[in-house]
Design an enzyme around this catalytic site. Structure first.
Site: not given
Length: 264
Positions: A20, A24, A65
């Protein structure tokens, strides 16, 4: 850091502790990691293995999650995507991934860490499995269920229940998403003429949509029923176990899909 190490001759195997939180790094994965071989005219390779625990069914995993999203990475040319469902497959495919000269996203389902049905004897230090070679988990003549990850076991349970109703279900575990075993899919569809595709990712734009479109386009003459997809609802996975169960696909959902297309 991994991209730099790979370019200078190392073979980095990095872990994103929860898949998850991979987003980035998406710019590096899409624009650097997977593009380097192409934009260097094959002068450079970038053999990074990214291990990423993925998926839900952890009761309380909630928004950050429980995500899947393998279809998003399947849209990155140059990236291999591996998604084992058993311990032996994980061992063989991880070894192949590390030896691969292309970047590999190695998806490990969090729910499967905690199960016993996928335990197997250690296959040895030299055991490898090829990419794009699906596993035939169950023979069948009436309906094919194509699946991967945690839903392999759900499909097996649904297939057993369907057998009690007189329907023989073939279960095909893809094991790798990119590349995937098209030849294995063709053989299964030609055998059963009916297909259910079950995956944990969201229904809209999930990888099952790609498979369903290709099956409908290239294997139409072998189909006796529409291709049926089973997947998560198009919403985040909730914290509440009751809502999580309603959002994520269950054995009952796969069984309902099998019953629906068995009527054709």
């Amino acid at each position: 850091t991994a991209v730099g190490l790979a370019v200078t001759g190392w073979k980095p195997c990095v872990e994103i502790q929860f898949g998850d939180y991979i987003w980035p790094a998406m710019m590096q994965i899409r624009n650097e990691l997977t593009m380097l071989r192409y934009r260097s005219n094959n002068a450079y390779a970038c053999p990074v293995v990214i291990r990423a625990p993925i998926g839900g069914y952890v009761r309380g995993g909630a928004l950050y999650h429980s995500q899947s999203g393998e279809s998003i990475f399947a849209h990155c040319p140059g990236l291999r995507i591996v998604f084992p469902s058993t311990a032996a497959d994980a061992a063989g495919l991880l070894r192949t991934s590390i030896r691969c000269e292309d970047p590999v996203l190695f998806l490990e389902h969090k729910h499967l860490y905690r199960q016993t049905y996928n335990r197997e004897p250690y296959p040895g230090a030299n055991y490898t499995l090829p990419f794009a070679k699906a596993a035939l988990r169950r023979e069948g003549t009436d309906i094919t269920v194509i699946t991967w990850g945690a839903l392999v076991q759900s499909a097996m349970v649904a297939a057993k229940q369907a057998q009690e109703e007189g329907t023989e279900v073939l279960v095909l575990d893809l094991r790798t998403i990119a590349p995937y075993d098209w030849d294995g899919i063709v053989r299964s569809v030609e055998t059963t003429n009916r297909v259910v595709i079950a995956h944990e990712d969201q229904l809209t734009c999930g990888f099952g949509a790609e498979l369903a479109a290709r099956i409908a386009s290239e294997l139409f003459e072998h189909l006796d029923a529409p291709v049926k997809r089973v997947a998560s609802l198009d919403c985040p996975v909730a914290y509440s176990p009751i809502l999580e169960k309603a959002i994520l696909p269950q054995v009952s959902d796969i069984l309902s899909a099998i019953r629906e297309i068995a009527r054709y």
